[in-house]
Design a protein around this motif. Structure first.
Motif, short mmCIF file in Angstrom:
data_model
loop_
_atom_site.label_atom_id
_atom_site.label_comp_id
_atom_site.label_asym_id
_atom_site.label_seq_id
_atom_site.Cartn_x
_atom_site.Cartn_y
_atom_site.Cartn_z
N ARG A 30 19.30 -30.44 -1.60
CA ARG A 30 19.61 -29.33 -2.50
C ARG A 30 19.82 -28.04 -1.69
O ARG A 30 19.05 -27.76 -0.77
CB ARG A 30 18.50 -29.17 -3.52
N PRO A 31 20.84 -27.26 -2.02
CA PRO A 31 21.15 -26.05 -1.25
C PRO A 31 19.98 -25.06 -1.15
O PRO A 31 19.73 -24.49 -0.10
CB PRO A 31 22.33 -25.43 -2.01
N TRP A 32 19.22 -24.88 -2.25
CA TRP A 32 18.11 -23.92 -2.18
C TRP A 32 17.04 -24.39 -1.20
O TRP A 32 16.40 -23.57 -0.55
CB TRP A 32 17.51 -23.66 -3.56
N MET A 33 16.87 -25.71 -1.07
CA MET A 33 15.89 -26.24 -0.13
C MET A 33 16.34 -26.00 1.30
O MET A 33 15.53 -25.68 2.17
CB MET A 33 15.65 -27.72 -0.38
N SER A 34 17.61 -26.16 1.56
CA SER A 34 18.13 -25.90 2.90
C SER A 34 17.97 -24.44 3.26
O SER A 34 17.59 -24.10 4.39
CB SER A 34 19.61 -26.30 2.97
N LEU A 35 18.20 -23.56 2.29
CA LEU A 35 18.00 -22.13 2.53
C LEU A 35 16.53 -21.83 2.80
O LEU A 35 16.20 -21.13 3.75
CB LEU A 35 18.51 -21.33 1.32
N LEU A 36 15.65 -22.37 1.97
CA LEU A 36 14.21 -22.17 2.16
C LEU A 36 13.78 -22.67 3.53
O LEU A 36 13.06 -21.98 4.26
CB LEU A 36 13.41 -22.89 1.07
N ALA A 37 14.24 -23.85 3.89
CA ALA A 37 13.86 -24.42 5.19
C ALA A 37 14.38 -23.57 6.34
O ALA A 37 13.72 -23.45 7.37
CB ALA A 37 14.39 -25.84 5.31
N GLY A 38 15.54 -22.97 6.14
CA GLY A 38 16.11 -22.15 7.19
C GLY A 38 15.31 -20.88 7.46
O GLY A 38 15.16 -20.46 8.59
N VAL A 39 14.77 -20.27 6.41
CA VAL A 39 14.05 -19.01 6.57
C VAL A 39 12.54 -19.17 6.61
O VAL A 39 11.84 -18.29 7.08
CB VAL A 39 14.45 -17.98 5.48
N ALA A 40 12.05 -20.28 6.10
CA ALA A 40 10.60 -20.45 6.00
C ALA A 40 10.15 -21.81 6.54
O ALA A 40 9.21 -22.41 6.03
CB ALA A 40 10.18 -20.29 4.54
N ARG A 41 10.81 -22.28 7.58
CA ARG A 41 10.48 -23.60 8.14
C ARG A 41 8.98 -23.77 8.44
O ARG A 41 8.42 -24.80 8.10
CB ARG A 41 11.32 -23.86 9.39
N PRO A 42 8.31 -22.79 9.04
CA PRO A 42 6.87 -22.97 9.30
C PRO A 42 6.06 -23.22 8.02
O PRO A 42 5.11 -24.00 8.04
CB PRO A 42 6.45 -21.67 9.98
N LEU A 43 6.45 -22.58 6.91
CA LEU A 43 5.75 -22.82 5.64
C LEU A 43 6.01 -24.23 5.13
O LEU A 43 5.11 -24.87 4.58
CB LEU A 43 6.18 -21.79 4.59
N VAL A 44 7.23 -24.71 5.28
CA VAL A 44 7.56 -26.07 4.85
C VAL A 44 6.76 -27.08 5.67
O VAL A 44 6.20 -28.04 5.13
CB VAL A 44 9.08 -26.33 4.95
N VAL A 45 6.66 -26.85 6.97
CA VAL A 45 5.88 -27.73 7.84
C VAL A 45 4.40 -27.68 7.45
O VAL A 45 3.75 -28.72 7.31
CB VAL A 45 6.09 -27.35 9.33
N TRP A 46 3.86 -26.47 7.26
CA TRP A 46 2.46 -26.32 6.83
C TRP A 46 2.23 -27.07 5.53
O TRP A 46 1.22 -27.78 5.37
CB TRP A 46 2.13 -24.83 6.65
N ASN A 47 3.15 -26.92 4.57
CA ASN A 47 3.01 -27.57 3.27
C ASN A 47 2.95 -29.09 3.43
O ASN A 47 2.11 -29.75 2.83
CB ASN A 47 4.18 -27.18 2.37
N HIS A 48 3.84 -29.64 4.24
CA HIS A 48 3.84 -31.10 4.44
C HIS A 48 2.48 -31.56 4.97
O HIS A 48 1.91 -32.52 4.47
CB HIS A 48 4.96 -31.51 5.40
N HIS A 49 1.98 -30.87 5.99
CA HIS A 49 0.71 -31.28 6.58
C HIS A 49 -0.45 -31.13 5.60
O HIS A 49 -1.34 -31.98 5.57
CB HIS A 49 0.44 -30.52 7.87
N ALA A 50 -0.43 -30.09 4.79
CA ALA A 50 -1.47 -29.91 3.77
C ALA A 50 -1.43 -31.06 2.77
O ALA A 50 -2.48 -31.59 2.37
CB ALA A 50 -1.30 -28.57 3.07
N MET A 51 -0.24 -31.46 2.37
CA MET A 51 -0.10 -32.59 1.43
C MET A 51 -0.61 -33.88 2.06
O MET A 51 -1.29 -34.68 1.41
CB MET A 51 1.37 -32.76 1.00
#
Length: 169
Positions: free
Chosen positions: A116-137
């Motif tokens: 999804r385009p919004w996810m690609s945008l989020l990942a582009g600007v907030a990659r560390p948060l996406v990585v943190w979220n994955h590890h927390a899950m």
């Protein structure tokens, strides 16, 4: 499209068969895995689980939802489960289990790209948060699975890491 490769290692003081059974019974994961909202059977697959398709709906710690189907492509009891994801993310997931140190070592590889385009945008600007979220899950999954296995002791999940995308995989 943003690409991610996550590697997670867990260790449980539980027999490999019990861990394998819990991982292959993904319809029950929402009972013990925080953040997993729903798992729905789409196609049953064969007797060994090959071809089984299930839809997973996750609610992240960051508040967004992910929905994707997993089609099981390989199973080698009790040491391997592999599937292909398609939906909000697309790629592969692979659980490898082995007996180790009086218990079971679980190695999980999750190689996906956002769809999804919004996810690609989020990942582009907030990659560390996406990585943190994955590890927390994943930490939540490890703790939940330990409880599900009857309180099996789990090694701390500090071995979890994310591996930067290497382009093609």
């Amino acid at each position: 499209m943003a690409r991610f490769e996550f590697v997670t290692d867990w260790h449980f003081e539980a027999p490999i068969e019990a861990v394998f059974d819990a991982l292959t019974d993904s319809l029950r994961w929402p009972e013990w895995w925080p953040g997993l909202v729903d798992v729905e059977q789409r196609e049953p697959g064969d007797e060994g689980g090959i071809g089984r398709v299930q839809r997973f709906v996750w609610k992240s710690h960051l508040g967004y939802y992910l929905s994707f189907d997993i089609r099981i492509t390989r199973v080698c009891e009790p040491c391997l489960i592999e599937g292909v994801a398609d939906g909000d993310v697309a790629g592969i997931g692979r659980w490898r289990l082995c007996e180790e140190s009086g218990g079971t070592r679980v190695h999980y590889l999750w190689q996906v790209r956002t769809v999804r385009p919004w996810m690609s945008l989020l990942a582009g600007v907030a990659r560390p948060l996406v990585v943190w979220n994955h590890h927390a899950m994943m930490r939540g999954g490890q703790k939940g699975l330990a409880r599900h296995l009857g309180g099996a002791k789990a090694q701390p999940a500090d071995e979890m890491e994310s591996v930067p995308s290497r382009g093609r995989w």
